[in-house]
Design a protein around this motif. Structure first.
Motif, PDB file in Angstrom:
ATOM      1  N   VAL A 337       0.835  -1.201   0.000  1.00 25.51           N
ATOM      2  CA  VAL A 337       0.000   0.000   0.000  1.00 25.51           C
ATOM      3  C   VAL A 337       0.872   1.254   0.000  1.00 25.51           C
ATOM      4  N   ARG A 338       1.944   1.220   0.765  1.00 24.51           N
ATOM      5  CA  ARG A 338       2.833   2.382   0.817  1.00 24.51           C
ATOM      6  C   ARG A 338       3.480   2.653  -0.537  1.00 24.51           C
ATOM      7  N   ILE A 339       3.969   1.591  -1.177  1.00 22.20           N
ATOM      8  CA  ILE A 339       4.643   1.781  -2.462  1.00 22.20           C
ATOM      9  C   ILE A 339       3.637   2.092  -3.571  1.00 22.20           C
ATOM     10  N   ALA A 340       2.385   1.667  -3.400  1.00 21.95           N
ATOM     11  CA  ALA A 340       1.364   1.880  -4.430  1.00 21.95           C
ATOM     12  C   ALA A 340       1.146   3.356  -4.733  1.00 21.95           C
ATOM     13  N   ARG A 341       1.510   4.218  -3.804  1.00 21.86           N
ATOM     14  CA  ARG A 341       1.367   5.656  -4.049  1.00 21.86           C
ATOM     15  C   ARG A 341       2.265   6.127  -5.193  1.00 21.86           C
ATOM     16  N   GLU A 342       3.310   5.369  -5.462  1.00 19.52           N
ATOM     17  CA  GLU A 342       4.254   5.731  -6.513  1.00 19.52           C
ATOM     18  C   GLU A 342       4.274   4.681  -7.627  1.00 19.52           C
ATOM     19  N   TRP A 343       3.189   3.973  -7.772  1.00 19.01           N
ATOM     20  CA  TRP A 343       3.120   2.840  -8.712  1.00 19.01           C
ATOM     21  C   TRP A 343       1.824   2.932  -9.502  1.00 19.01           C
ATOM     22  N   ARG A 344       1.933   3.103 -10.803  1.00 21.28           N
ATOM     23  CA  ARG A 344       0.750   3.204 -11.649  1.00 21.28           C
ATOM     24  C   ARG A 344       0.180   1.822 -11.964  1.00 21.28           C
ATOM     25  N   PRO A 345      -1.147   1.672 -11.871  1.00 15.17           N
ATOM     26  CA  PRO A 345      -1.757   0.385 -12.203  1.00 15.17           C
ATOM     27  C   PRO A 345      -1.373  -0.059 -13.617  1.00 15.17           C
ATOM     28  N   GLY A 346      -1.044  -1.327 -13.734  1.00 16.36           N
ATOM     29  CA  GLY A 346      -0.675  -1.879 -15.035  1.00 16.36           C
ATOM     30  C   GLY A 346       0.810  -1.861 -15.305  1.00 16.36           C
ATOM     31  N   GLU A 347       1.557  -1.007 -14.593  1.00 17.15           N
ATOM     32  CA  GLU A 347       2.996  -0.940 -14.796  1.00 17.15           C
ATOM     33  C   GLU A 347       3.706  -1.945 -13.897  1.00 17.15           C
ATOM     34  N   ASP A 348       4.978  -2.224 -14.218  1.00 16.59           N
ATOM     35  CA  ASP A 348       5.759  -3.131 -13.385  1.00 16.59           C
ATOM     36  C   ASP A 348       5.912  -2.556 -11.983  1.00 16.59           C
ATOM     37  N   PHE A 349       5.964  -3.444 -11.004  1.00 15.66           N
ATOM     38  CA  PHE A 349       6.165  -3.006  -9.632  1.00 15.66           C
ATOM     39  C   PHE A 349       7.557  -2.382  -9.499  1.00 15.66           C
ATOM     40  N   PRO A 350       7.667  -1.211  -8.868  1.00 17.05           N
ATOM     41  CA  PRO A 350       8.970  -0.548  -8.736  1.00 17.05           C
ATOM     42  C   PRO A 350       9.821  -1.197  -7.655  1.00 17.05           C
ATOM     43  N   ALA A 351      10.520  -2.257  -8.005  1.00 23.16           N
ATOM     44  CA  ALA A 351      11.275  -3.047  -7.026  1.00 23.16           C
ATOM     45  C   ALA A 351      12.345  -2.223  -6.323  1.00 23.16           C
ATOM     46  N   GLN A 352      12.848  -1.175  -6.994  1.00 26.45           N
ATOM     47  CA  GLN A 352      13.881  -0.368  -6.357  1.00 26.45           C
ATOM     48  C   GLN A 352      13.369   0.322  -5.099  1.00 26.45           C
ATOM     49  N   GLN A 353      12.043   0.459  -4.992  1.00 24.87           N
ATOM     50  CA  GLN A 353      11.463   1.087  -3.812  1.00 24.87           C
ATOM     51  C   GLN A 353      11.551   0.186  -2.573  1.00 24.87           C
ATOM     52  N   LEU A 354      11.912  -1.061  -2.768  1.00 24.76           N
ATOM     53  CA  LEU A 354      12.011  -1.978  -1.635  1.00 24.76           C
ATOM     54  C   LEU A 354      13.317  -1.820  -0.868  1.00 24.76           C
ATOM     55  N   THR A 355      14.342  -1.333  -1.528  1.00 29.91           N
ATOM     56  CA  THR A 355      15.669  -1.311  -0.910  1.00 29.91           C
ATOM     57  C   THR A 355      16.172   0.082  -0.553  1.00 29.91           C
ATOM     58  N   ASN A 356      15.377   1.095  -0.820  1.00 26.99           N
ATOM     59  CA  ASN A 356      15.858   2.450  -0.528  1.00 26.99           C
ATOM     60  C   ASN A 356      15.134   3.096   0.642  1.00 26.99           C
ATOM     61  N   ARG A 357      14.451   2.289   1.467  1.00 24.99           N
ATOM     62  CA  ARG A 357      13.705   2.830   2.597  1.00 24.99           C
ATOM     63  C   ARG A 357      13.436   1.741   3.630  1.00 24.99           C
ATOM     64  N   GLY A 358      13.025   2.172   4.805  1.00 22.83           N
ATOM     65  CA  GLY A 358      12.614   1.237   5.833  1.00 22.83           C
ATOM     66  C   GLY A 358      11.100   1.129   5.876  1.00 22.83           C
ATOM     67  N   PHE A 359      10.624   0.047   6.473  1.00 23.12           N
ATOM     68  CA  PHE A 359       9.188  -0.196   6.588  1.00 23.12           C
ATOM     69  C   PHE A 359       8.856  -0.552   8.030  1.00 23.12           C
ATOM     70  N   GLY A 360       7.582  -0.554   8.318  1.00 18.13           N
ATOM     71  CA  GLY A 360       7.124  -0.926   9.645  1.00 18.13           C
ATOM     72  C   GLY A 360       5.787  -1.624   9.555  1.00 18.13           C
ATOM     73  N   GLY A 361       5.430  -2.326  10.633  1.00 14.03           N
ATOM     74  CA  GLY A 361       4.155  -3.026  10.639  1.00 14.03           C
ATOM     75  C   GLY A 361       3.919  -3.656  11.990  1.00 14.03           C
ATOM     76  N   VAL A 362       3.088  -4.681  12.016  1.00 10.71           N
ATOM     77  CA  VAL A 362       2.793  -5.384  13.256  1.00 10.71           C
ATOM     78  C   VAL A 362       4.068  -5.953  13.862  1.00 10.71           C
ATOM     79  N   ASP A 363       4.995  -6.413  13.030  1.00 15.51           N
ATOM     80  CA  ASP A 363       6.238  -7.012  13.501  1.00 15.51           C
ATOM     81  C   ASP A 363       7.366  -6.007  13.657  1.00 15.51           C
ATOM     82  N   GLY A 364       7.044  -4.730  13.736  1.00 19.11           N
ATOM     83  CA  GLY A 364       8.060  -3.722  13.980  1.00 19.11           C
ATOM     84  C   GLY A 364       8.754  -3.253  12.708  1.00 19.11           C
ATOM     85  N   ALA A 365       9.904  -2.613  12.920  1.00 20.31           N
ATOM     86  CA  ALA A 365      10.640  -2.007  11.804  1.00 20.31           C
ATOM     87  C   ALA A 365      11.499  -3.043  11.091  1.00 20.31           C
ATOM     88  N   PHE A 366      11.640  -2.869   9.775  1.00 21.69           N
ATOM     89  CA  PHE A 366      12.529  -3.735   8.994  1.00 21.69           C
ATOM     90  C   PHE A 366      12.967  -3.013   7.733  1.00 21.69           C
TER      91      PHE A 366
END
Length: 399
Positions: A337-366
């Protein structure tokens, strides 16, 4: 006879005279009476368009407004319970975030053809991101199919050998949990360690991580013994550990292995007072706090700060308790959901967005490292008095 003819002719003429008079009166009446208004012209009938039934295309409906995401989990077989819990968790995350930008479709990795067939179908259906699969061997089967289609994979496995080249691991890493609990033990004055490790690939990885981590932390592993499922194997391993002094012992299997080992371990000279250390496998046992024999044991875990709230919501919606691993499904949706803000429907998923930031959730930060493995902020927990107590909180962020 003449009279008779005369009478007939006279009647004929009378009839003709009255006919002429009637005709004249009719014409006169038409001329002097009101005009007859002609009936107005009726409009031509309107042709209504014919409603045709929609043409049903094979496969998923075309949805150009939402991101198409595949969930690959086991929905039958031995791990069906975990798979269903992961599926429920993704649904709960969609509801909690209130997003309508993502559509998740579930594919059964235990259906005919296995995980590879599920991945092939997911790609053919137009999914641009894969959540799952659960098992490392399934992740390895899915990887080349997804990579060819430029579809990243967020696997729930913790086997680092399955990571890389477009496959990212969300699972809890044994190496990270060992590093965290050993570091905590060292701050509490423990320098002499022993290991009780299961045989197999997982045990080999645990042994390697344990030896390296203790050495880097300035401690020593004085003994390292392995056990398997054969009768007497664990008892023999514990007996061998008794030959050397140690302050803490890492039991590298599940919490069940520790429960089985501790009665014998506590009878051995060096095991009576030794601190017991566990691995990330303990984190998946939701009832571990209720096992008295494990009292005093330490293990590193993802934070439980939000888990209880999550479990309550899950139980209220689905009528059953979640598997502890289901939070991986929930957090994978939060990430998407967070990355979807910068991802247009139908386009490839922007995988580079996975490694240039931190995330958080029920299991804490990662944060995903360059190797594709999620580096997590872990806490150290102690089993105490029938419950679990956090003795070293997780950091708020992952550096």
């Amino acid at each position: 006879m003449a009279d008779a003819k005369g009478i007939r002719q006279h009647g004929l003429f009378a009839c003709l005279r009255w006919a002429v008079v009637g005709t004249a009166l009719f014409i006169a009446g038409c001329a002097s009476g009101p005009r007859v208004v002609p009936e107005p012209t009726r409009p031509a009938p309107v042709e209504r368009p014919v409603t045709r039934p929609p043409v049903i295309q094979p496969g998923l409906p075309q949805d150009t407004e939402r991101h198409r995401v595949a969930l690959l989990v086991p929905m039958s077989g031995a791990n069906a319970g975990v798979g269903k819990s992961l599926q429920n968790a993704t649904q709960l995350a969609i509801l909690d975030t209130g997003t309508d930008a993502i559509r998740i479709t579930t594919y059964d990795t235990t259906a005919p053809g296995g995980a590879a067939a599920a991945a092939e179908q997911a790609v053919a259906d137009g999914n641009k991101l894969i959540l799952g699969p659960l098992l490392a061997e399934d992740a390895r089967a899915v990887a080349p199919i997804a990579r060819k289609a430029h579809v990243p994979v967020l696997s729930f496995s913790n086997d680092v050998s399955a990571a890389g080249n477009g496959t990212f691991l969300l699972g809890y890493s044994p190496t990270q949990s060992i590093e965290r609990v050993v570091a905590y033990a060292r701050t509490n004055g423990i320098s002499q360690f022993a290991g009780l490790i299961p045989t197999g690939v997982y045990g080999e990885r645990v042994s390697t991580s344990f030896l390296r981590t203790v050495e880097e932390a300035g401690g020593k592993v004085l003994a390292l013994e392995t056990f398997d499922a054969r009768p007497g194997s664990m008892t023999n391993a514990i007996t061998k550990l008794g030959r050397v002094p140690y302050q803490a012992v890492l039991i590298g299997g599940s919490s069940g292995s520790a429960v089985a080992a501790l009665p014998t371990l506590r009878k051995s000279p060096n095991g009576k007072t030794a601190r017991v250390l566990g691995t990330e496998l303990w984190n998946s046992d939701s009832s571990i706090g209720a096992k008295p024999v494990l009292g005093g044991a330490w293990f590193a875990s993802v934070p439980d700060t939000f888990y209880r709230q999550y479990a309550t919501k899950y139980r209220a919606r689905f009528g059953t308790a979640p598997y502890r691993l289901s939070t991986l499904g929930y957090d994978s949706v939060l990430l998407t959901v967070r990355i979807a803000r910068e991802w247009r429907p139908g386009e490839d998923f922007p995988a580079q967005q996975l490694t240039n930031r931190g995330f958080g959730g029920v299991d804490g930060a990662f944060r995903f490292g360059r190797d594709g493995v999620a580096d997590r902020a872990l806490e150290v927990q102690e089993i105490r008095g029938g419950t679990i107590v956090t003795v070293s909180p997780a950091p708020a962020n992952v550096d």
